[in-house]
Design a protein around this motif. Structure first.
Motif, mmCIF file in Angstrom:
data_model
loop_
_atom_site.group_PDB
_atom_site.id
_atom_site.type_symbol
_atom_site.label_atom_id
_atom_site.label_comp_id
_atom_site.label_asym_id
_atom_site.label_seq_id
_atom_site.Cartn_x
_atom_site.Cartn_y
_atom_site.Cartn_z
ATOM 1 N N ALA A 12 52.309 35.515 47.202
ATOM 2 C CA ALA A 12 52.429 36.972 47.131
ATOM 3 C C ALA A 12 51.052 37.638 47.069
ATOM 4 O O ALA A 12 50.810 38.642 47.748
ATOM 5 C CB ALA A 12 53.259 37.364 45.905
ATOM 6 N N VAL A 13 50.148 37.080 46.277
ATOM 7 C CA VAL A 13 48.794 37.647 46.159
ATOM 8 C C VAL A 13 48.059 37.551 47.487
ATOM 9 O O VAL A 13 47.407 38.519 47.937
ATOM 10 C CB VAL A 13 48.005 36.924 45.047
ATOM 11 N N ILE A 14 48.159 36.400 48.155
ATOM 12 C CA ILE A 14 47.503 36.228 49.453
ATOM 13 C C ILE A 14 48.049 37.226 50.465
ATOM 14 O O ILE A 14 47.292 37.856 51.223
ATOM 15 C CB ILE A 14 47.709 34.786 49.964
ATOM 16 N N THR A 15 49.360 37.408 50.479
ATOM 17 C CA THR A 15 49.992 38.336 51.427
ATOM 18 C C THR A 15 49.537 39.762 51.188
ATOM 19 O O THR A 15 49.194 40.486 52.134
ATOM 20 C CB THR A 15 51.522 38.245 51.308
ATOM 21 N N ILE A 16 49.510 40.179 49.941
ATOM 22 C CA ILE A 16 49.108 41.554 49.608
ATOM 23 C C ILE A 16 47.651 41.799 49.999
ATOM 24 O O ILE A 16 47.316 42.827 50.606
ATOM 25 C CB ILE A 16 49.321 41.818 48.102
#
Length: 265
Positions: A16-20
């Motif tokens: 999720a952090v990488i995607t954001i």
């Protein structure tokens, strides 16, 4: 793979952090004189994902365990399925466009023989590879191709080493290379975008998505058409590519290999 590994909160928080972060950076266009290169969020995700790989940065082992890596590999296919389903819904309404493409869509599979014609001489003559070159160069080394080599030679053979090596490299950098090539050739204006879209379908869902994403960014007015052609091309590759590899590409590699080996200095 255990259910606990699949539901590990650190794995999903990391994704999720990488995607954001990747989406916040957005699309970057780099002019290079003869054209331009589009850097998509998928590329940033790839780079950030590498930073969480303990093989790249040892400190990442405290966050990413081998069990999580194994779970993530299994989730990749599941994650791609919604995109493939979306392409299926696009292909239907665009059947007339696909039909008008005619023999080009069917015969584009012959283009995959470029891995034999171009890569095999390079691997044998210039790089000095042995029979690993046959497994490495007879296809783009996706899962069905690995199955062919495993059945015929076994994955512990030289051919098995070759196909697995290309599979790993393709998984790591294939999507990035496809995105770069699509944006570069698309911006040059030398090829019809429809032809480039058909070239995206090499039998890999992730590579096709990266390639198509770059093209639709360059030609947003033709996004649905390009997505339909890329999806249909990928489907044709799944349907016919395996037979092309078994009956044409692999025998051709076995014929050319001893010839090229004699030519090798």
């Amino acid at each position: 793979m255990s259910w606990h590994a699949l539901t590990d909160w650190r794995l999903h928080v990391g994704v999720a952090v990488i995607t954001i972060l990747a989406e916040l950076v957005g699309i970057i266009q780099i002019p290079i004189g003869i054209g331009s290169i589009l850097l998509l969020p998928l590329f940033y995700s790839f780079i950030l994902g590498l930073l969480l790989n303990p093989q790249i940065i040892k400190r990442a082992a405290s966050w990413t365990t081998p069990r999580q890596q194994k779970a993530a590999s299994s989730i990749i296919l599941i994650s791609i399925l919604p995109f493939m389903a979306k392409f299926g819904t696009i292909i239907g309404p665009a059947m007339n466009t696909i039909y008008e493409a005619g023999p080009a869509l069917i015969l584009q599979e012959v283009g995959n023989l470029g891995t034999v014609v171009l890569a095999l001489p390079l691997a044998v003559i210039m790089l000095g590879m042995g029979r690993e070159a046959i497994g490495a160069c007879f296809s783009v080394a996706r899962e069905p191709n690995i199955g062919v080599i495993a059945e015929k030679y076994g994955l512990k053979s030289a051919e098995g080493t070759g196909v697995l090596g290309v599979y790993v490299v393709g998984t790591l950098v294939g999507t990035f290379i496809f995105a770069i090539l699509a944006s570069l050739f698309g911006s040059l204006g030398l090829f019809d975008p429809a032809a480039l879209a058909m070239a995206c379908g090499v039998g890999s869902g992730s590579m096709m998505l990266a390639c198509t994403g770059s093209l639709t960014e360059l030609f947003p007015d033709r996004a649905d058409e390009l997505a339909a052609l890329a999806g249909a091309s990928n489907l044709m590759t799944y349907a016919t590519g395996l037979y092309m590899c078994i009956f044409v590409a692999l025998p051709l590699c076995n014929i050319l290999y001893p010839i090229l080996k004699r030519v090798r200095p």
